[in-house]
Design a protein around this motif. Structure first.
Motif, PDB file in Angstrom:
ATOM      1  N   ALA A 103       0.837  -1.191   0.000  1.00 34.89           N
ATOM      2  CA  ALA A 103       0.000   0.000   0.000  1.00 34.89           C
ATOM      3  C   ALA A 103       0.869   1.237   0.000  1.00 34.89           C
ATOM      4  O   ALA A 103       1.998   1.222   0.507  1.00 34.89           O
ATOM      5  CB  ALA A 103      -0.929   0.012   1.218  1.00 34.89           C
ATOM      6  N   VAL A 104       0.338   2.315  -0.574  1.00 32.86           N
ATOM      7  CA  VAL A 104       0.987   3.622  -0.571  1.00 32.86           C
ATOM      8  C   VAL A 104      -0.002   4.614   0.012  1.00 32.86           C
ATOM      9  O   VAL A 104      -1.134   4.734  -0.467  1.00 32.86           O
ATOM     10  CB  VAL A 104       1.404   4.055  -1.983  1.00 32.86           C
ATOM     11  CG1 VAL A 104       1.956   5.472  -1.968  1.00 32.86           C
ATOM     12  CG2 VAL A 104       2.435   3.095  -2.559  1.00 32.86           C
ATOM     13  N   ILE A 105       0.402   5.317   1.063  1.00 38.29           N
ATOM     14  CA  ILE A 105      -0.443   6.317   1.710  1.00 38.29           C
ATOM     15  C   ILE A 105       0.149   7.682   1.392  1.00 38.29           C
ATOM     16  O   ILE A 105       1.290   7.969   1.759  1.00 38.29           O
ATOM     17  CB  ILE A 105      -0.505   6.093   3.229  1.00 38.29           C
ATOM     18  CG1 ILE A 105      -1.053   4.699   3.537  1.00 38.29           C
ATOM     19  CG2 ILE A 105      -1.372   7.164   3.889  1.00 38.29           C
ATOM     20  CD1 ILE A 105      -0.954   4.310   4.998  1.00 38.29           C
ATOM     21  N   ALA A 106      -0.621   8.523   0.703  1.00 40.24           N
ATOM     22  CA  ALA A 106      -0.052   9.784   0.229  1.00 40.24           C
ATOM     23  C   ALA A 106      -1.154  10.714  -0.234  1.00 40.24           C
ATOM     24  O   ALA A 106      -2.319  10.330  -0.340  1.00 40.24           O
ATOM     25  CB  ALA A 106       0.919   9.516  -0.922  1.00 40.24           C
ATOM     26  N   ASP A 107      -0.763  11.966  -0.518  1.00 40.73           N
ATOM     27  CA  ASP A 107      -1.665  12.901  -1.161  1.00 40.73           C
ATOM     28  C   ASP A 107      -1.994  12.414  -2.575  1.00 40.73           C
ATOM     29  O   ASP A 107      -1.245  11.627  -3.167  1.00 40.73           O
ATOM     30  CB  ASP A 107      -1.024  14.293  -1.249  1.00 40.73           C
ATOM     31  CG  ASP A 107      -0.912  14.961   0.113  1.00 40.73           C
ATOM     32  OD1 ASP A 107      -1.798  14.723   0.951  1.00 40.73           O
ATOM     33  OD2 ASP A 107       0.054  15.708   0.314  1.00 40.73           O
ATOM     34  N   GLU A 108      -3.076  12.920  -3.127  1.00 41.59           N
ATOM     35  CA  GLU A 108      -3.501  12.520  -4.467  1.00 41.59           C
ATOM     36  C   GLU A 108      -2.429  12.833  -5.517  1.00 41.59           C
ATOM     37  O   GLU A 108      -2.296  12.128  -6.512  1.00 41.59           O
ATOM     38  CB  GLU A 108      -4.804  13.239  -4.837  1.00 41.59           C
ATOM     39  CG  GLU A 108      -5.991  12.870  -3.973  1.00 41.59           C
ATOM     40  CD  GLU A 108      -6.545  11.484  -4.293  1.00 41.59           C
ATOM     41  OE1 GLU A 108      -6.007  10.831  -5.205  1.00 41.59           O
ATOM     42  OE2 GLU A 108      -7.505  11.064  -3.627  1.00 41.59           O
ATOM     43  N   SER A 109      -1.650  13.896  -5.290  1.00 39.37           N
ATOM     44  CA  SER A 109      -0.664  14.320  -6.281  1.00 39.37           C
ATOM     45  C   SER A 109       0.635  13.525  -6.212  1.00 39.37           C
ATOM     46  O   SER A 109       1.505  13.678  -7.067  1.00 39.37           O
ATOM     47  CB  SER A 109      -0.334  15.806  -6.083  1.00 39.37           C
ATOM     48  OG  SER A 109       0.197  16.023  -4.786  1.00 39.37           O
ATOM     49  N   PHE A 110       0.776  12.661  -5.213  1.00 36.60           N
ATOM     50  CA  PHE A 110       2.030  11.928  -5.027  1.00 36.60           C
ATOM     51  C   PHE A 110       2.217  10.935  -6.171  1.00 36.60           C
ATOM     52  O   PHE A 110       1.309  10.149  -6.472  1.00 36.60           O
ATOM     53  CB  PHE A 110       2.004  11.202  -3.680  1.00 36.60           C
ATOM     54  CG  PHE A 110       3.350  10.697  -3.243  1.00 36.60           C
ATOM     55  CD1 PHE A 110       4.351  11.585  -2.906  1.00 36.60           C
ATOM     56  CD2 PHE A 110       3.603   9.334  -3.166  1.00 36.60           C
ATOM     57  CE1 PHE A 110       5.591  11.131  -2.483  1.00 36.60           C
ATOM     58  CE2 PHE A 110       4.844   8.872  -2.744  1.00 36.60           C
ATOM     59  CZ  PHE A 110       5.831   9.774  -2.404  1.00 36.60           C
ATOM     60  N   PRO A 111       3.387  10.910  -6.830  1.00 38.96           N
ATOM     61  CA  PRO A 111       3.571  10.123  -8.053  1.00 38.96           C
ATOM     62  C   PRO A 111       3.867   8.648  -7.803  1.00 38.96           C
ATOM     63  O   PRO A 111       4.917   8.137  -8.179  1.00 38.96           O
ATOM     64  CB  PRO A 111       4.766  10.810  -8.715  1.00 38.96           C
ATOM     65  CG  PRO A 111       5.586  11.284  -7.566  1.00 38.96           C
ATOM     66  CD  PRO A 111       4.582  11.714  -6.517  1.00 38.96           C
ATOM     67  N   ALA A 112       2.953   7.938  -7.139  1.00 40.80           N
ATOM     68  CA  ALA A 112       3.155   6.516  -6.878  1.00 40.80           C
ATOM     69  C   ALA A 112       2.022   5.714  -7.504  1.00 40.80           C
ATOM     70  O   ALA A 112       0.861   6.072  -7.381  1.00 40.80           O
ATOM     71  CB  ALA A 112       3.209   6.260  -5.377  1.00 40.80           C
ATOM     72  N   SER A 113       2.370   4.630  -8.178  1.00 41.32           N
ATOM     73  CA  SER A 113       1.358   3.783  -8.797  1.00 41.32           C
ATOM     74  C   SER A 113       1.465   2.339  -8.340  1.00 41.32           C
ATOM     75  O   SER A 113       0.718   1.484  -8.800  1.00 41.32           O
ATOM     76  CB  SER A 113       1.485   3.851 -10.325  1.00 41.32           C
ATOM     77  OG  SER A 113       2.787   3.440 -10.731  1.00 41.32           O
TER      78      SER A 113
END
Length: 483
Positions: A103-113
């Motif tokens: 899982a990746v927890i971040a703001d919507e703009s964070f560049p993780a896929s």
């Protein structure tokens, strides 16, 4: 106390549940409210499919949800991978490749896929969602956090910190930091910093104190928060301290409640420490690394200005010469550390890589010296030692001697290649009062340093290259020469 990370928060909640634990902007959380938020976030993560042992990448922005997530992920036995807010796309790619996050927890703009994407709003412990969830705590030997640090090759390295590592780091801090239940600590560094994971805030919560979280470091905001919340202690890397000490508000009444600051992350600057002392604020210098789960030495308030103090109770520390033998008192060498707060391995996709040698020693790569009473002074990185005309020069020693040159705001020193001398001692200065000359620099150093340590080159620059935590990026200095 149990050794799993966050057990101190549970104990403090049981004993002083109504006391204020966390302050952010205009909101306060009691210990009871903070623990409830952690348990609700555990339930959110469990419902989303996060399981024990999973890696969870978290954008390390300074916000309460991030601290709550830190406790929640580790409490449920998953592994947190906190990222600095300024992580680049290439660095993120390496981190995801190495850890394989669920899982990746971040703001919507964070560049993780990679993996399950969980926006911060989905983990809001105040929003409707699953009931707070209790879970069996992890074992002390389980990995709690994979903290990435820059490797010598430039590729980030993930340090696997266990619950035991972080627990012993906290105990070491509690043994040396002058903290009590009435203290209020200010945290204004990125939450991915090891000083947050194993340092001042964890010790403050173990003492039943209050943590004030700043959304970012800004000198004016720092002064505002200290004044508004009657902050008694704070963590600051030397670059942050230097900015505060030279700020117009430094001598006003904003800092009247501040008793001491904890300094770490790079060699101490005596000029800045003396400015704080004259202001009535003590400075506790510390030495530690990501691999050691934060501090392994802490100075006393009355130690020499550049001392980082004696080793903490649960750490062995030695300074060795080029043969690996203990160096005499006062002689520089490489700092080695051993103890239960030292990580055992680096995490890689191909499997673990040992952090320590066969005897448990971590070879830090830092250059330091121990005085006759066992206090450590760090003088730089072994690889950064300048060899000029066959003589060794430690950049930190020259930087410290130049820190109080009139008009100088920041200083850094490196070696630049030279066909005759091998390397030339080169000073990079940020000045607020004109451009000092090389003659000014040498006149200032006359009687302070041996002549072979004096800079032969000088550049006055608008700013020094620094990373997300304010740490000097020494390898980039020579790009400022412009010739």
């Amino acid at each position: 106390m149990s050794t799993w990370f966050g057990a101190h928060l549970v104990v403090s909640t049981a004993e002083v549940g109504s006391r204020t634990a966390l302050v952010f902007e205009d909101r306060r959380w009691s210990y009871g409210e903070l623990d409830l938020a952690v348990r609700r976030t555990v339930a959110h993560l469990d419902k989303a499919g996060v399981r024990r042992g999973d890696r969870v990448v978290m954008q390390g922005v300074a916000r309460p949800e991030a601290l709550i997530t830190l406790f929640a992920v580790t409490r449920m036995g998953a592994v947190l991978v906190p990222l600095h807010p300024q992580v680049t796309g290439s660095e993120l790619a390496v981190i995801c490749e190495e850890t394989g996050p669920a899982a990746v927890i971040a703001d919507e703009s964070f560049p993780a896929s990679t993996g399950l994407r969980l926006p911060w709003a989905d983990l809001n412990p105040d929003a409707d969602g699953p009931e707070a969830l209790a879970c069996d705590p992890p074992a002390g030997s389980d990995i709690a956090v994979i903290a990435f640090t820059s490797g010598t090759s430039g590729r980030p390295k993930g340090v696997a910190l266990t619950h035991d590592n972080l627990y012993w780091s906290m105990l070491n801090g509690l043994a040396r930091l002058p903290l009590g239940e009435e203290d209020t600590a200010l945290v204004s560094t990125p939450l991915a910093h090891v000083a947050v994971l194993g340092g001042l805030p964890q010790c403050t919560w173990a003492r039943r104190g209050t943590v004030v979280l700043a959304p970012r470091f800004d000198p004016d905001l720092f002064f505002d928060l200290v004044r508004e919340h009657r902050v008694t202690c704070a963590f600051a890397v030397p670059a942050m301290s230097a900015l505060l000490a030279r700020h117009p508000r430094f001598d006003g009444g904003d800092l009247d409640s501040l008793r001491w600051i904890l300094s770490g992350g790079s060699p101490a600057q005596s000029a800045t420490r003396e400015m704080f002392r004259a202001r009535g604020v003590g400075v506790v210098n510390s030495y530690g690394l990501t691999e050691t789960s934060a501090g392994v030495t802490y100075s006393a308030l009355d130690d020499a200005a550049t001392s980082t103090g004696r080793p903490v109770p649960h750490v062995e520390l030695t300074v060795v010469d080029a043969t690996g033998s203990p160096a005499p008192a006062g002689a520089p060498g490489e700092v080695w550390v051993r103890g239960p707060s030292v990580a055992a391995e680096y995490w890689t996709a191909a499997g673990p890589i040992p952090v320590t040698d066969a005897e448990g020693w971590f070879h830090s790569g830092d250059r330091g010296r121990l005085d006759a009473e066992g206090r450590l002074e760090v003088v730089g990185r072994v690889k950064d030692t300048i060899i000029t005309g066959g003589e060794n020069v430690d950049p930190a020693e020259v930087e410290n001697a130049l820190a109080d040159l009139p008009g100088v705001v920041e200083v850094a020193v490196s070696g630049t290649p030279d066909p005759v001398w091998g390397e030339l001692v080169t000073a990079f200065l940020v000045s607020e009062a004109g451009e000092p000359s090389l003659d000014d620099v040498r006149a200032h150093l006359d009687g302070r340093l041996a002549r072979h340590k004096w800079p032969r080159r000088l550049r006055v620059v608008p700013a020094l290259p620094r990373g997300a935590t304010g740490k000097l990026q020494r390898q980039r200095l020579n790009t400022l020469l412009g010739d």
